[in-house]
Design a protein around this motif. Sequence first.
Motif, PDB file in Angstrom:
ATOM      1  N   ILE A 206       0.832  -1.201   0.000  1.00 25.25           N
ATOM      2  CA  ILE A 206       0.000   0.000   0.000  1.00 25.25           C
ATOM      3  C   ILE A 206       0.869   1.254   0.000  1.00 25.25           C
ATOM      4  O   ILE A 206       0.640   2.189  -0.769  1.00 25.25           O
ATOM      5  N   ALA A 207       1.890   1.265   0.863  1.00 25.82           N
ATOM      6  CA  ALA A 207       2.776   2.423   0.946  1.00 25.82           C
ATOM      7  C   ALA A 207       3.472   2.689  -0.385  1.00 25.82           C
ATOM      8  O   ALA A 207       3.573   3.846  -0.826  1.00 25.82           O
ATOM      9  N   ALA A 208       3.935   1.634  -1.044  1.00 29.30           N
ATOM     10  CA  ALA A 208       4.634   1.794  -2.329  1.00 29.30           C
ATOM     11  C   ALA A 208       3.684   2.291  -3.415  1.00 29.30           C
ATOM     12  O   ALA A 208       4.033   3.167  -4.216  1.00 29.30           O
ATOM     13  N   VAL A 306      -1.036   7.566   3.590  1.00 26.67           N
ATOM     14  CA  VAL A 306      -1.567   8.540   2.628  1.00 26.67           C
ATOM     15  C   VAL A 306      -0.903   9.899   2.848  1.00 26.67           C
ATOM     16  O   VAL A 306      -0.454  10.560   1.898  1.00 26.67           O
ATOM     17  N   ILE A 307      -0.833  10.308   4.106  1.00 25.94           N
ATOM     18  CA  ILE A 307      -0.250  11.613   4.439  1.00 25.94           C
ATOM     19  C   ILE A 307       1.220  11.682   4.024  1.00 25.94           C
ATOM     20  O   ILE A 307       1.671  12.661   3.425  1.00 25.94           O
ATOM     21  N   ARG A 308       1.974  10.628   4.321  1.00 19.66           N
ATOM     22  CA  ARG A 308       3.396  10.617   3.978  1.00 19.66           C
ATOM     23  C   ARG A 308       3.609  10.750   2.465  1.00 19.66           C
ATOM     24  O   ARG A 308       4.478  11.520   2.016  1.00 19.66           O
ATOM     25  N   SER A 309       2.833  10.020   1.688  1.00 15.65           N
ATOM     26  CA  SER A 309       2.990  10.065   0.230  1.00 15.65           C
ATOM     27  C   SER A 309       2.606  11.429  -0.328  1.00 15.65           C
ATOM     28  O   SER A 309       3.275  11.951  -1.233  1.00 15.65           O
ATOM     29  N   VAL A 316      -0.967  18.878  -0.588  1.00 18.01           N
ATOM     30  CA  VAL A 316      -1.520  19.175   0.731  1.00 18.01           C
ATOM     31  C   VAL A 316      -2.118  17.885   1.284  1.00 18.01           C
ATOM     32  O   VAL A 316      -2.999  17.291   0.652  1.00 18.01           O
ATOM     33  N   PRO A 317      -1.656  17.416   2.428  1.00 23.35           N
ATOM     34  CA  PRO A 317      -2.114  16.115   2.932  1.00 23.35           C
ATOM     35  C   PRO A 317      -3.504  16.181   3.541  1.00 23.35           C
ATOM     36  O   PRO A 317      -3.963  17.246   3.968  1.00 23.35           O
ATOM     37  N   VAL A 318      -4.159  15.035   3.564  1.00 21.12           N
ATOM     38  CA  VAL A 318      -5.428  14.935   4.287  1.00 21.12           C
ATOM     39  C   VAL A 318      -5.139  15.173   5.770  1.00 21.12           C
ATOM     40  O   VAL A 318      -4.019  14.955   6.248  1.00 21.12           O
ATOM     41  N   THR A 319      -6.129  15.622   6.491  1.00 18.95           N
ATOM     42  CA  THR A 319      -5.951  15.912   7.916  1.00 18.95           C
ATOM     43  C   THR A 319      -6.091  14.634   8.737  1.00 18.95           C
ATOM     44  O   THR A 319      -6.970  13.808   8.468  1.00 18.95           O
TER      45      THR A 319
END
Length: 439
Positions: A206-208, A306-309, A316-319
């Motif tokens: 998922i991270a990749a 999700v935020i890291r990617s 702008v990352p999700v909160t």
Amino acid sequence: MAQLMYDKTGRLLFTREMKEEYTILLPMMAKIHFHILKNVFIHYGYKVSLLETDGPEIAQVGLKYVHNDTCYPALLVIGQFIHALQSGQYDVNKTALMITQTGGGCRASNYIHLLRKALVKAGFEQVPVISLNLSGLEKNSGFSLTIPMIRRLAAGLVYGDMLMSLDNQVKPYEIHKGDSAALTEQWIQKLTEILAGGHGFRRKEIAAILDDIAQDYSKIQIRKVPKIKVGIVGEIYVKYSALGNNNLEKFLYDQGCEVNMPGIMGFMMFKVDNRLEDYKLYGGSRAKYVVVKKLLDYLKELEAMVIRSQVKYGFVPVTKYEHTKALVKGVVGYGSKMGEGWLLTGEMLELVESGFENIVCTQPFGCLPNHINGKGMIRQIKQKHSKANIVAIDYDPGAPRVNQENRIKLMLAVAREELQTKTVSSPTPKTVKVKAVVK
């Protein structure tokens, strides 16, 4: 043809034999997410069709078979189902319907009974209805949620949130119109193949994949210019469904806005977290608390990916869910959890905090949880954030679309004036992306 079987209460069951022969119809809500989820079901051997029909006739069919005081989302979902059965496109003797149940007191638990009543009235009593739930509310021998399937579905929601978020950030600024939409479609197909191949739902995978998605969107050519930033919140169906909100997202995009729509994962964490709050408020099984806590921790881990990617590639990352939850302290209690509950208030506070001061709060007419946690909280939100520009829009079969859009345009007129003031008082914006900071 599979033999019809009923349980002790008279409920028509979806049997193992039906799995081989029947097509399962799914109602449309969030387009990106539901296409991915549909393909997960297909991977597990189910014949599935996602209904994408819209238009005023859907509501009219719903009004014919459901009382007009019924919640608007129920009316539309049931209307879409019966409209499909009446269309002649499906063999009604080999068709089943699927609808979600959360176990709470709101629509997601109770629509299924209205649907069955409407099917009888419309002459489709031979059509079984499958409950998609994690609470053990209803069981069918022909359909079951296994752990591997749940993991794939959870991954599908994560990917859906990621694609929706990046598409909304890129689309308003793309130099070549249609680039973002085309990339989104490509990734939906790619994710289908990945999940069907037995991959894409483990943590490292998922991270990749999230990195790959963010990297692809970062390659789309954009030009950052000042735009009105608008957030969309509300009852979950009306919030995400183009059928339910008269294609609100496209309307705002056509008005020159950048749209921010909080993801489904936040709602899922809210529902899981509610079980923990129940334990804190009322007590209960400690073993159940531990299991639910592990599930919430897993969802938070996915959220962090999700935020890291997004940050890694300049979006702008999700909160974080925990941050949204913290924002409502002193505004509304965590015991307010019917429907979207306190999360609706939290999403409005989070949007204002992140620069999306202009908000459309979508709600079915007469939806009590939304009138309390949405429209009812606007005054308090404005007391905390004086520049909050929020309009609550009721959606109902009798609500003219032009009236809804005119009210939104009034909100946008205020937003446009504020944007012009900011533009005049600030230097010319750069046309490069600025790396975001995680909250």
